[in-house]
Design a protein around this motif. Structure first.
Motif, PDB file in Angstrom:
ATOM      1  N   ALA A 141      74.003   1.809  10.657  1.00 11.46           N
ATOM      2  CA  ALA A 141      73.510   1.486  11.994  1.00 11.46           C
ATOM      3  C   ALA A 141      73.448   2.719  12.883  1.00 11.46           C
ATOM      4  O   ALA A 141      72.447   2.978  13.570  1.00 11.46           O
ATOM      5  CB  ALA A 141      74.400   0.417  12.624  1.00 11.46           C
ATOM      6  N   ARG A 142      74.503   3.522  12.878  1.00 10.99           N
ATOM      7  CA  ARG A 142      74.573   4.666  13.782  1.00 10.99           C
ATOM      8  C   ARG A 142      73.653   5.809  13.340  1.00 10.99           C
ATOM      9  O   ARG A 142      73.255   6.634  14.164  1.00 10.99           O
ATOM     10  CB  ARG A 142      76.014   5.152  13.900  1.00 10.99           C
ATOM     11  N   SER A 143      73.311   5.845  12.064  1.00  7.04           N
ATOM     12  CA  SER A 143      72.394   6.890  11.603  1.00  7.04           C
ATOM     13  C   SER A 143      71.037   6.764  12.298  1.00  7.04           C
ATOM     14  O   SER A 143      70.330   7.771  12.488  1.00  7.04           O
ATOM     15  CB  SER A 143      72.215   6.811  10.086  1.00  7.04           C
ATOM     16  N   ARG A 144      70.670   5.537  12.707  1.00  4.47           N
ATOM     17  CA  ARG A 144      69.406   5.347  13.417  1.00  4.47           C
ATOM     18  C   ARG A 144      69.411   6.108  14.748  1.00  4.47           C
ATOM     19  O   ARG A 144      68.399   6.677  15.148  1.00  4.47           O
ATOM     20  CB  ARG A 144      69.160   3.855  13.664  1.00  4.47           C
ATOM     21  N   VAL A 233      76.287 -11.375  13.275  1.00  2.00           N
ATOM     22  CA  VAL A 233      77.340 -11.259  14.293  1.00  2.00           C
ATOM     23  C   VAL A 233      77.904  -9.843  14.354  1.00  2.00           C
ATOM     24  O   VAL A 233      78.102  -9.271  15.431  1.00  2.00           O
ATOM     25  CB  VAL A 233      78.457 -12.293  14.026  1.00  2.00           C
ATOM     26  N   THR A 234      78.151  -9.259  13.185  1.00  2.00           N
ATOM     27  CA  THR A 234      78.688  -7.891  13.158  1.00  2.00           C
ATOM     28  C   THR A 234      77.691  -6.904  13.735  1.00  2.00           C
ATOM     29  O   THR A 234      78.065  -5.992  14.493  1.00  2.00           O
ATOM     30  CB  THR A 234      79.062  -7.489  11.728  1.00  2.00           C
ATOM     31  N   ALA A 235      76.410  -7.075  13.408  1.00  2.00           N
ATOM     32  CA  ALA A 235      75.378  -6.189  13.954  1.00  2.00           C
ATOM     33  C   ALA A 235      75.332  -6.295  15.467  1.00  2.00           C
ATOM     34  O   ALA A 235      75.170  -5.285  16.168  1.00  2.00           O
ATOM     35  CB  ALA A 235      74.023  -6.542  13.350  1.00  2.00           C
ATOM     36  N   LYS A 236      75.478  -7.496  15.992  1.00  2.00           N
ATOM     37  CA  LYS A 236      75.480  -7.687  17.446  1.00  2.00           C
ATOM     38  C   LYS A 236      76.657  -6.951  18.084  1.00  2.00           C
ATOM     39  O   LYS A 236      76.512  -6.285  19.119  1.00  2.00           O
ATOM     40  CB  LYS A 236      75.541  -9.175  17.774  1.00  2.00           C
ATOM     41  N   ARG A 237      77.827  -7.062  17.464  1.00  3.75           N
ATOM     42  CA  ARG A 237      78.997  -6.375  18.006  1.00  3.75           C
ATOM     43  C   ARG A 237      78.812  -4.866  17.997  1.00  3.75           C
ATOM     44  O   ARG A 237      79.217  -4.163  18.936  1.00  3.75           O
ATOM     45  CB  ARG A 237      80.235  -6.765  17.208  1.00  3.75           C
ATOM     46  N   MET A 238      78.203  -4.346  16.929  1.00  4.22           N
ATOM     47  CA  MET A 238      77.967  -2.908  16.867  1.00  4.22           C
ATOM     48  C   MET A 238      76.983  -2.471  17.949  1.00  4.22           C
ATOM     49  O   MET A 238      77.151  -1.405  18.556  1.00  4.22           O
ATOM     50  CB  MET A 238      77.460  -2.517  15.474  1.00  4.22           C
ATOM     51  N   LEU A 239      75.971  -3.279  18.207  1.00  6.17           N
ATOM     52  CA  LEU A 239      75.021  -2.962  19.272  1.00  6.17           C
ATOM     53  C   LEU A 239      75.722  -2.955  20.627  1.00  6.17           C
ATOM     54  O   LEU A 239      75.505  -2.053  21.453  1.00  6.17           O
ATOM     55  CB  LEU A 239      73.880  -3.977  19.279  1.00  6.17           C
ATOM     56  N   GLU A 240      76.560  -3.943  20.856  1.00  7.62           N
ATOM     57  CA  GLU A 240      77.289  -4.011  22.129  1.00  7.62           C
ATOM     58  C   GLU A 240      78.199  -2.802  22.298  1.00  7.62           C
ATOM     59  O   GLU A 240      78.334  -2.251  23.402  1.00  7.62           O
ATOM     60  CB  GLU A 240      78.079  -5.309  22.206  1.00  7.62           C
ATOM     61  N   LYS A 241      78.821  -2.371  21.206  1.00 13.42           N
ATOM     62  CA  LYS A 241      79.695  -1.195  21.261  1.00 13.42           C
ATOM     63  C   LYS A 241      78.904   0.056  21.625  1.00 13.42           C
ATOM     64  O   LYS A 241      79.428   0.975  22.267  1.00 13.42           O
ATOM     65  CB  LYS A 241      80.394  -1.011  19.908  1.00 13.42           C
ATOM     66  N   THR A 260      68.727  -4.513  24.616  1.00 14.21           N
ATOM     67  CA  THR A 260      68.148  -3.223  24.986  1.00 14.21           C
ATOM     68  C   THR A 260      69.219  -2.285  25.539  1.00 14.21           C
ATOM     69  O   THR A 260      70.279  -2.717  25.988  1.00 14.21           O
ATOM     70  CB  THR A 260      67.040  -3.387  26.052  1.00 14.21           C
ATOM     71  N   ALA A 261      68.896  -0.993  25.498  1.00  7.78           N
ATOM     72  CA  ALA A 261      69.780   0.032  26.073  1.00  7.78           C
ATOM     73  C   ALA A 261      68.940   1.239  26.454  1.00  7.78           C
ATOM     74  O   ALA A 261      67.954   1.561  25.770  1.00  7.78           O
ATOM     75  CB  ALA A 261      70.852   0.443  25.066  1.00  7.78           C
ATOM     76  N   PRO A 262      69.306   1.940  27.537  1.00  3.92           N
ATOM     77  CA  PRO A 262      68.659   3.229  27.817  1.00  3.92           C
ATOM     78  C   PRO A 262      68.954   4.190  26.667  1.00  3.92           C
ATOM     79  O   PRO A 262      70.096   4.309  26.229  1.00  3.92           O
ATOM     80  CB  PRO A 262      69.329   3.686  29.121  1.00  3.92           C
ATOM     81  N   ARG A 263      67.929   4.876  26.207  1.00  4.09           N
ATOM     82  CA  ARG A 263      68.076   5.731  25.017  1.00  4.09           C
ATOM     83  C   ARG A 263      69.257   6.687  25.137  1.00  4.09           C
ATOM     84  O   ARG A 263      70.111   6.740  24.242  1.00  4.09           O
ATOM     85  CB  ARG A 263      66.781   6.524  24.820  1.00  4.09           C
ATOM     86  N   ASP A 264      69.323   7.430  26.223  1.00  6.76           N
ATOM     87  CA  ASP A 264      70.330   8.484  26.327  1.00  6.76           C
ATOM     88  C   ASP A 264      71.715   7.971  26.681  1.00  6.76           C
ATOM     89  O   ASP A 264      72.677   8.745  26.719  1.00  6.76           O
ATOM     90  CB  ASP A 264      69.881   9.531  27.346  1.00  6.76           C
TER      91      ASP A 264
END
Length: 334
Positions: A141-144, A233-241, A260-264
């Motif tokens: 996930a974080r590699s993206r 559910v795990t993917a959602k938690r990682m996004l929230e983190k 959604t999130a601001p890129r930077d």
């Protein structure tokens, strides 16, 4: 060791296997060899810089270097809604007031919108069953975000992620059965397939043009609006983190949420730095996320590293995994 690398046409068999394993409703990973082959060609061209930034679609593979097996994949789109509108439902509150009766009602409703045209997208996050432990999902996930971090200006200021909606134990979507199917009158699989294999004209033709009042919708469908599939559910938690938040948008077919999130402001990106590397003893060092610093030839891994003010200390094995063979910068995020 696990490494995230760019995908290409040679990965079609692995991609097809993951598509079959992903199950019903994983819209971005259809069980269609022709569609997936075209996507891998687009990915290859995107990594090579032969595609306009907003039309790029980068596919990443998680590979176990000891076995050669592809254990998962993820993707980043440079932009959405480029060649066709990207429709969603927005959940809105509609106020109605009668002065004659002095009565006010707030109605929840779904309104068809096209609001994501200025977003890049991270998605298609899927891991082979049994491989979702030991930080593999986090690495993938974080590699993206590190891919985005290599050349930030190629991506939009806002990043979105769509999560698969809720399916019951019989693998049926209450949202589709209770709402969406009333307009498209197709089996879910057919509509799902047409999203990726056609120009989406059927959505323009058949999508509801007026608000859908949720009081008129059956409770089974209403209760899953914005709910996440049990495997998401795990993917959602990682996004929230990482700082992603609900946007108020949901998928028009399964009701899954758009975040959604601001890129930077994405946590991994905000903490990422480009530093010179040095080889040294990292036996007791903390694990860090490391990647190359360019889109072309992108690779990422998680490995022990000592992060200093002006350099990062890593092992020669880590450098080999990332493909470094001479002096260069490495992108690192704690």
């Amino acid at each position: 060791m696990l490494v995230v690398r760019q995908a290409g046409p040679a990965d079609i068999d692995a991609l097809m296997e993951l598509a079959y394993l992903s199950g019903r409703g994983f819209t971005s990973l259809p069980e269609d060899r022709g569609v997936l082959s075209e996507r891998l060609l687009l990915s290859q061209a995107s990594f090579a810089g032969d595609v306009l930034p907003r039309q790029a679609w980068f596919v990443l593979m998680l590979e176990n270097t000891e076995t050669g097996q592809v254990d998962g994949l993820a993707a980043v789109k440079g932009g959405v809604g480029i060649q066709r509108p990207h429709f969603s439902f927005r959940v809105v509150t509609m106020e109605q007031y009668s002065s004659a009766t002095e009565t006010r009602f707030d109605h929840k409703a779904l309104v068809l919108v096209n609001e994501c045209g200025d977003c890049s997208e991270v998605g298609t996050l899927f891991l082979r069953p049994g491989k979702r432990q030991s930080g593999a999902g986090s690495l993938l996930a974080r590699s993206r975000y590190l891919l985005i971090g290599t050349e930030r200006d190629r991506f939009c200021d806002t990043v979105m992620a769509e999560l698969r909606g809720w399916f019951d134990d019989a693998d049926n979507s209450p949202f589709w059965d209770g709402i969406a199917s009333k307009f498209y009158r197709l089996p879910f699989e057919d509509a799902d397939r047409m999203i990726t294999s056609t120009d989406g004209q059927f959505i323009r033709d058949l999508a509801p043009r007026h608000p859908i009042y949720l009081e008129l919708v059956n409770a089974d469908a209403r209760d899953v609006i914005g709910a996440v599939h049990r495997h998401g559910v795990t993917a959602k938690r990682m996004l929230e983190k990482e700082g992603f938040r609900h946007s108020g948008l949901v998928d028009i077919f399964d009701g899954g949420p758009t975040m959604t999130a601001p890129r930077d402001s994405i946590r991994t990106l905000a903490r990422a730095r480009m530093l010179p590397w040095r080889v040294g003893d990292v036996e007791d060092a903390e694990l860090a996320l490391l990647s190359t610093t360019a889109i072309q030839g992108f690779r990422a891994t998680r490995a022990p590293a000592r992060i200093g003010a002006d350099h990062v200390l890593v092992s020669s094995a880590t450098l080999a995994l990332l493909g470094f063979n001479d002096g260069a910068l490495v992108q690192v995020s704690a």
